[in-house]
Design a protein around this motif. Sequence first.
Motif, PDB file in Angstrom:
ATOM      1  N   THR A 129      51.924  42.000  21.224  1.00  0.00           N
ATOM      2  CA  THR A 129      50.902  43.005  21.527  1.00  0.00           C
ATOM      3  C   THR A 129      50.889  44.080  20.454  1.00  0.00           C
ATOM      4  OG1 THR A 129      51.377  42.576  23.845  1.00  0.00           O
ATOM      5  CG2 THR A 129      50.042  44.496  23.355  1.00  0.00           C
ATOM      6  N   ASP A 143      45.540  39.014  25.750  1.00  0.00           N
ATOM      7  CA  ASP A 143      46.986  38.954  25.926  1.00  0.00           C
ATOM      8  C   ASP A 143      47.305  37.909  26.992  1.00  0.00           C
ATOM      9  OD1 ASP A 143      49.517  39.687  25.366  1.00  0.00           O
ATOM     10  OD2 ASP A 143      49.310  41.776  25.975  1.00  0.00           O
ATOM     11  N   GLU A 144      48.459  37.294  26.889  1.00  0.00           N
ATOM     12  CA  GLU A 144      48.920  36.308  27.878  1.00  0.00           C
ATOM     13  C   GLU A 144      47.824  35.286  28.176  1.00  0.00           C
ATOM     14  OE1 GLU A 144      51.977  36.952  28.531  1.00  0.00           O
ATOM     15  OE2 GLU A 144      52.154  39.108  28.220  1.00  0.00           O
TER      16      GLU A 144
END
Length: 639
Positions: free
Chosen positions: A245, A297-298
Amino acid sequence: MSSQPRPPLHQKQNLQNNPFVLVLSRQSRVSPFPSPMKPLSKNIILAIIVVLVISAIFSSISLQGKKPQSISIATLAEEVEKGLVQSTKVEGSEVTIKLKDETDQKTRKDSSASLEEILTQYGLEADDIRAANIEIQDRSTRSYILGVILPSLLPLILLVGIFWFMLRQMQGANNRAMSFGMSGAKEIKDTKQKVTFKDVAGSKEAKVELEEVVEFLKNPKKFSDLGAKLPKGVLMMGRPGTGKTLMARAVAGEAGVPFFHMSGSEFVEMFVGVGASRVRDLFARAKKAAPCIIFVDEIDAVGRQRGTGLGGSHDEREQTLNQILVEMDGFETNIGVIVIAATNRPDVLDPALLRPGRFDRRVMLDLPDINERVEILELHAKGKPFATDVNLRRVAERTPGFSGADLMNILNEAAIRAARFDRKEITQEDTLDSIEKVLLGPERKSYVMNAEEKKVTAYHEAGHALVARMLPNADPVHKVSIIPRGSAGGYTLKLPSADVRLHKRSTFIDDMAVMLGGFVAEMDTFGDITTGPSDDLRKCTRLAREIVMRFGMSDALGPQVFGESQEMVFLGKEIHEQRNYSEKTAEAIDAEVRLLISRAMETARGIIQKEKKYLDAIANVLLEKETIEKEAFAAIFEA
Ligand code: ADP
Ligand code: ZN
Ligand code: MG
């Protein structure tokens, strides 16, 4: 056995390592919707207050002024005749009189006849009557509204009011439902606390790779003029806490472009189709803001392999993923939108995401090596007052396999520890203690071992330490302690002298002997065994099986791997194993595992019997001082 942190020896079921316990205790569940009960009851109280206030106003209206005195029509006629009357008001059958001396009076008349007619009947002259200033008011005005309609309407108004409040409540939730299709991505256009590559320590290869992306975002034309097609997607892979991140934000910061941050799980909501429409919205917003970065993200939350049924084959997830693919194919490379996705599970991603034209660039963020750990520690040490004796390299040496986030956590723990002892500076001891705290859990000072337990633990740990010291391929001992920590009664900290990514068979064999060192020392010294070594035995057995089955390192069975395991190579974790060998082979594997363990046991026993005097020496120092650091440990053997 990848480059994970070497698990410290002798841990009995370490809860600190159990992700479930940690998650459960951490998460205080917060419902995304406000509980409807609380605000509603507040509203009811509000409504009651409104009613009270209204009724108070009403009663004060009716009480206003002095009560007029009631008189008969005959008295009125008399007063008019005498010329005492200033004015007269007629409202239906009600007559209000104001005398010249300011007295208020009232009377009632027959509604079928007018007041003039009645007064004439009493024999009054037209002039006298005129002097009484008779004014006729419509009955249906103000007083009628106040007196009749409003009271009957009030409950209705109240009901409507309450409904309105309730509706508004629902709408709060509804509005959210209606805006579900919006991406809700946070657009970060930070100029003040801009993150740049300087804020990311280490990860040189990743930076080189991303440098190109920055170039492109800064000057898309330069590339498109040459007919170059630039990647639309960059997939950032790495274990949790390795700075994915952070790195994505640094790319945006370096390029100075807007950054849309969205987590994969945010796409998936209660309603089917929401995820897809969020993706559409996100890309639409991004295209308007181009050049910019979309950071998902993810991404494994939506990008799992479709149709595997793993993690619940979720239609919604598939639709969302399809939409991402469609959007990524749909935009021109030259408009300057780059999608960066991060995951710690690249192995579960749908292959469609990885094909060229989508996330074809892959950037790997590795666990930091020792020099990178020093850099990360130095970066996070800024702004923290350290005592002069603090050597961050020493901290880095003790933290192989730690991620950037772990290292940050260690320095934070150290600062907290220093504050707890009311010190103005963070000492080396604070930092080293927090490493052990992160690895094993906090020291349990209140747990008092009885003399016998203490002695058994001392010999157990001495056994591990001695075998590790004597075997050439085992990692050096950094610390031995019999202070209970977390769920471990004592521990031996041995760390690799360098970061290794390849493991040798000889190391494994020696490691097994070290693991059994505790067991053998207890057995030989006391002639009995405790439950203490159970965790050591579990680890040793697992390692033996891996040597035979996973690494193909056994002599008898040869270089062959057994068991088709759907293996998370990346995380070194297995979800499930399929047996693909015969019953006979299974027996052979068992025999080989047994042989490896018994050989390791012999090695350990040989050392412990031969070097008994050192075993006693280590155990005695442990009983006296409770911990032995690296230098003191070496000194025992030089004496
Ligand atoms: P990930 O997204 O990979 O799980 P993060 O980027 O959220 O990890 O990292 C968590 C924190 O750890 C960051 O905010 C940063 O403070 C620290 N960190 C991780 N890696 C590094 C690094 N290479 N340099 C500096 N700090 C780092
Ligand atoms: Zn042990
Ligand atoms: Mg992250």
